[in-house]
Write a protein that holds these residues in place. Structure first.
Motif, PDB file in Angstrom:
ATOM      1  N   TYR A  89       0.842  -1.096   0.050  1.00  0.00           N
ATOM      2  CA  TYR A  89       0.107  -0.089  -0.119  1.00  0.00           C
ATOM      3  C   TYR A  89       0.754   1.387   0.029  1.00  0.00           C
ATOM      4  N   SER A  90       0.398   2.421  -0.276  1.00  0.00           N
ATOM      5  CA  SER A  90       1.056   3.700  -0.506  1.00  0.00           C
ATOM      6  C   SER A  90       1.393   4.302   0.983  1.00  0.00           C
ATOM      7  N   LEU A  91       2.017   5.195   0.880  1.00  0.00           N
ATOM      8  CA  LEU A  91       2.489   5.823   2.210  1.00  0.00           C
ATOM      9  C   LEU A  91       1.177   6.523   2.956  1.00  0.00           C
ATOM     10  N   MET A  92       0.408   6.889   2.184  1.00  0.00           N
ATOM     11  CA  MET A  92      -0.953   7.589   2.700  1.00  0.00           C
ATOM     12  C   MET A  92      -1.860   6.510   3.316  1.00  0.00           C
ATOM     13  N   ARG A  93      -1.804   5.401   2.469  1.00  0.00           N
ATOM     14  CA  ARG A  93      -2.796   4.223   3.009  1.00  0.00           C
ATOM     15  C   ARG A  93      -2.269   3.717   4.429  1.00  0.00           C
ATOM     16  N   ASN A  94      -0.987   3.629   4.476  1.00  0.00           N
ATOM     17  CA  ASN A  94      -0.428   3.221   5.769  1.00  0.00           C
ATOM     18  C   ASN A  94      -0.733   4.469   6.726  1.00  0.00           C
ATOM     19  N   TRP A  95      -0.662   5.379   6.579  1.00  0.00           N
ATOM     20  CA  TRP A  95      -1.034   6.444   7.705  1.00  0.00           C
ATOM     21  C   TRP A  95      -2.385   6.337   8.008  1.00  0.00           C
ATOM     22  N   MET A  96      -3.164   6.173   6.917  1.00  0.00           N
ATOM     23  CA  MET A  96      -4.668   5.907   7.198  1.00  0.00           C
ATOM     24  C   MET A  96      -4.990   4.597   8.094  1.00  0.00           C
ATOM     25  N   PHE A  97      -3.932   3.775   7.927  1.00  0.00           N
ATOM     26  CA  PHE A  97      -4.010   2.398   8.737  1.00  0.00           C
ATOM     27  C   PHE A  97      -3.674   2.666  10.232  1.00  0.00           C
ATOM     28  N   PHE A  98      -2.652   3.636  10.137  1.00  0.00           N
ATOM     29  CA  PHE A  98      -2.240   3.928  11.601  1.00  0.00           C
ATOM     30  C   PHE A  98      -3.365   4.777  12.330  1.00  0.00           C
ATOM     31  N   LEU A  99      -3.845   5.621  11.513  1.00  0.00           N
ATOM     32  CA  LEU A  99      -4.997   6.404  12.311  1.00  0.00           C
ATOM     33  C   LEU A  99      -6.355   5.505  12.471  1.00  0.00           C
ATOM     34  N   GLN A 100      -6.462   4.625  11.782  1.00  0.00           N
ATOM     35  CA  GLN A 100      -7.608   3.680  11.869  1.00  0.00           C
ATOM     36  C   GLN A 100      -7.465   3.063  13.347  1.00  0.00           C
ATOM     37  N   ARG A 101      -6.267   2.604  13.434  1.00  0.00           N
ATOM     38  CA  ARG A 101      -5.913   2.140  14.853  1.00  0.00           C
ATOM     39  C   ARG A 101      -5.979   2.795  16.147  1.00  0.00           C
ATOM     40  N   VAL A 102      -5.514   4.418  15.843  1.00  0.00           N
ATOM     41  CA  VAL A 102      -5.663   5.145  17.136  1.00  0.00           C
ATOM     42  C   VAL A 102      -7.133   5.576  17.118  1.00  0.00           C
ATOM     43  N   THR A 103      -7.913   5.619  16.147  1.00  0.00           N
ATOM     44  CA  THR A 103      -9.225   6.051  16.451  1.00  0.00           C
ATOM     45  C   THR A 103     -10.056   5.025  16.829  1.00  0.00           C
ATOM     46  N   GLY A 104      -9.528   3.846  16.530  1.00  0.00           N
ATOM     47  CA  GLY A 104     -10.644   2.794  17.046  1.00  0.00           C
ATOM     48  C   GLY A 104     -10.480   2.603  18.505  1.00  0.00           C
ATOM     49  N   ILE A 105      -9.179   2.670  19.073  1.00  0.00           N
ATOM     50  CA  ILE A 105      -9.077   2.810  20.532  1.00  0.00           C
ATOM     51  C   ILE A 105      -9.546   4.010  21.270  1.00  0.00           C
ATOM     52  N   LEU A 106      -9.594   5.214  20.642  1.00  0.00           N
ATOM     53  CA  LEU A 106     -10.402   6.608  21.016  1.00  0.00           C
ATOM     54  C   LEU A 106     -11.660   6.152  20.973  1.00  0.00           C
ATOM     55  N   THR A 107     -12.237   5.530  20.003  1.00  0.00           N
ATOM     56  CA  THR A 107     -13.714   5.326  20.073  1.00  0.00           C
ATOM     57  C   THR A 107     -14.265   4.380  20.893  1.00  0.00           C
ATOM     58  N   PHE A 108     -13.410   3.212  21.252  1.00  0.00           N
ATOM     59  CA  PHE A 108     -13.931   2.247  22.468  1.00  0.00           C
ATOM     60  C   PHE A 108     -14.037   3.247  23.690  1.00  0.00           C
ATOM     61  N   ILE A 109     -13.083   3.786  24.029  1.00  0.00           N
ATOM     62  CA  ILE A 109     -12.954   4.835  25.185  1.00  0.00           C
ATOM     63  C   ILE A 109     -14.283   5.643  25.291  1.00  0.00           C
ATOM     64  N   PHE A 110     -14.248   6.417  24.058  1.00  0.00           N
ATOM     65  CA  PHE A 110     -15.496   7.225  24.027  1.00  0.00           C
ATOM     66  C   PHE A 110     -16.957   6.810  24.152  1.00  0.00           C
ATOM     67  N   ILE A 111     -16.818   5.560  23.618  1.00  0.00           N
ATOM     68  CA  ILE A 111     -18.434   4.848  23.702  1.00  0.00           C
ATOM     69  C   ILE A 111     -18.677   4.496  24.926  1.00  0.00           C
ATOM     70  N   ALA A 112     -17.679   3.827  25.740  1.00  0.00           N
ATOM     71  CA  ALA A 112     -17.956   3.540  27.163  1.00  0.00           C
ATOM     72  C   ALA A 112     -18.025   4.856  27.964  1.00  0.00           C
ATOM     73  N   ILE A 113     -17.681   5.917  27.598  1.00  0.00           N
ATOM     74  CA  ILE A 113     -17.851   7.233  28.438  1.00  0.00           C
ATOM     75  C   ILE A 113     -19.400   7.556  28.167  1.00  0.00           C
ATOM     76  N   HIS A 114     -19.593   7.751  26.835  1.00  0.00           N
ATOM     77  CA  HIS A 114     -20.966   8.369  26.447  1.00  0.00           C
ATOM     78  C   HIS A 114     -21.872   7.230  26.642  1.00  0.00           C
ATOM     79  N   VAL A 115     -21.925   6.143  26.982  1.00  0.00           N
ATOM     80  CA  VAL A 115     -23.149   5.183  27.145  1.00  0.00           C
ATOM     81  C   VAL A 115     -23.210   5.303  28.901  1.00  0.00           C
ATOM     82  N   TYR A 116     -22.162   5.567  29.451  1.00  0.00           N
ATOM     83  CA  TYR A 116     -22.416   5.754  30.776  1.00  0.00           C
ATOM     84  C   TYR A 116     -22.952   7.221  31.160  1.00  0.00           C
ATOM     85  N   GLN A 117     -22.490   8.164  30.635  1.00  0.00           N
ATOM     86  CA  GLN A 117     -23.226   9.612  30.626  1.00  0.00           C
ATOM     87  C   GLN A 117     -24.453   9.839  30.287  1.00  0.00           C
ATOM     88  N   THR A 118     -24.895   8.854  29.457  1.00  0.00           N
ATOM     89  CA  THR A 118     -26.226   9.167  28.854  1.00  0.00           C
ATOM     90  C   THR A 118     -27.083   8.048  28.886  1.00  0.00           C
TER      91      THR A 118
END
Length: 203
Positions: A89-118
């Motif tokens: 894959y291209s350099l851009m795609r590898n960056w997208m893959f990296f961001l996919q992993r980072v945002t995946g972890i952030l999304t999981f944390i956010f969902i847990a907090i959001h579900v609790y708060q609402t």
């Protein structure tokens, strides 16, 4: 060989659940939240309708919580075991893959907090209404947190569409993958706009 075959099916299931039902639920959830742009009453009616659905708890467990739990656990496994593939894959795609992993972890944390708060607040005697969300995002720190996490979630979803179509063999040629990158960017911009405008409507 058996391990490799299992990985193949586990990855496909992980990819599928990210779109159906999790991605579909995300879109519905953002559309419901976006009703806040029409006023508190419109949001309360939309939220009330969702809460009145029959067998809601069963549907939430089967079609939201369990899929999210599997997608998150296996996604974290992928995040910490997979390597970028610069040769394929291209350099851009590898960056997208990296961001996919980072945002995946952030999304999981956010969902847990959001579900609790609402969502879980109804079990503590609170109504899931406009005022509940307004109380949260009236705090500038929570407002920033929600906006940043909404962008992370929408990126994870839109970029995940690309990964889903590649994983399932729909996007096989390099040209089709490049073309759909623009589609996924458009999806990201549209869904992010819906999500952020919904958050700001509660302020």
């Amino acid at each position: 060989m058996a391990y490799s075959k299992n990985q193949f099916y586990l990855r496909r299931l992980h990819s599928l659940l990210g779109v159906v039902p999790i991605g579909a639920f995300l879109c519905v959830h953002l559309i419901v939240n976006h009703q806040a742009t029409k006023g508190a009453e419109a949001f309360n009616q939309a939220a009330g309708f969702m809460e009145s659905l029959p067998f809601l708890v069963v549907m939430e467990i089967l079609f939201i919580y369990l899929p999210i739990l599997y997608h998150a656990i296996y996604g974290i496994y992928i995040a910490f075991t997979a390597n970028e593939n610069v040769g394929h894959y291209s350099l851009m795609r590898n960056w997208m893959f990296f961001l996919q992993r980072v945002t995946g972890i952030l999304t999981f944390i956010f969902i847990a907090i959001h579900v609790y708060q609402t969502h879980l607040q109804k079990y503590f005697g609170h109504e899931i209404d406009y005022d509940l969300v307004n109380d949260i995002v009236s705090n500038p720190l929570w407002l920033i947190f929600y906006i940043v996490c909404t962008v992370a979630v929408t990126f994870h979803f839109s970029n995940g569409l690309w990964s889903f179509l590649v994983t399932w063999g729909v996007l096989q040629s390099k040209r089709s993958q490049q073309m759909f990158t623009f589609v996924s960017i458009a999806v990201f911009l549209v869904v992010s706009y819906i999500g952020i405008s919904a958050i700001l409507a509660f302020v």
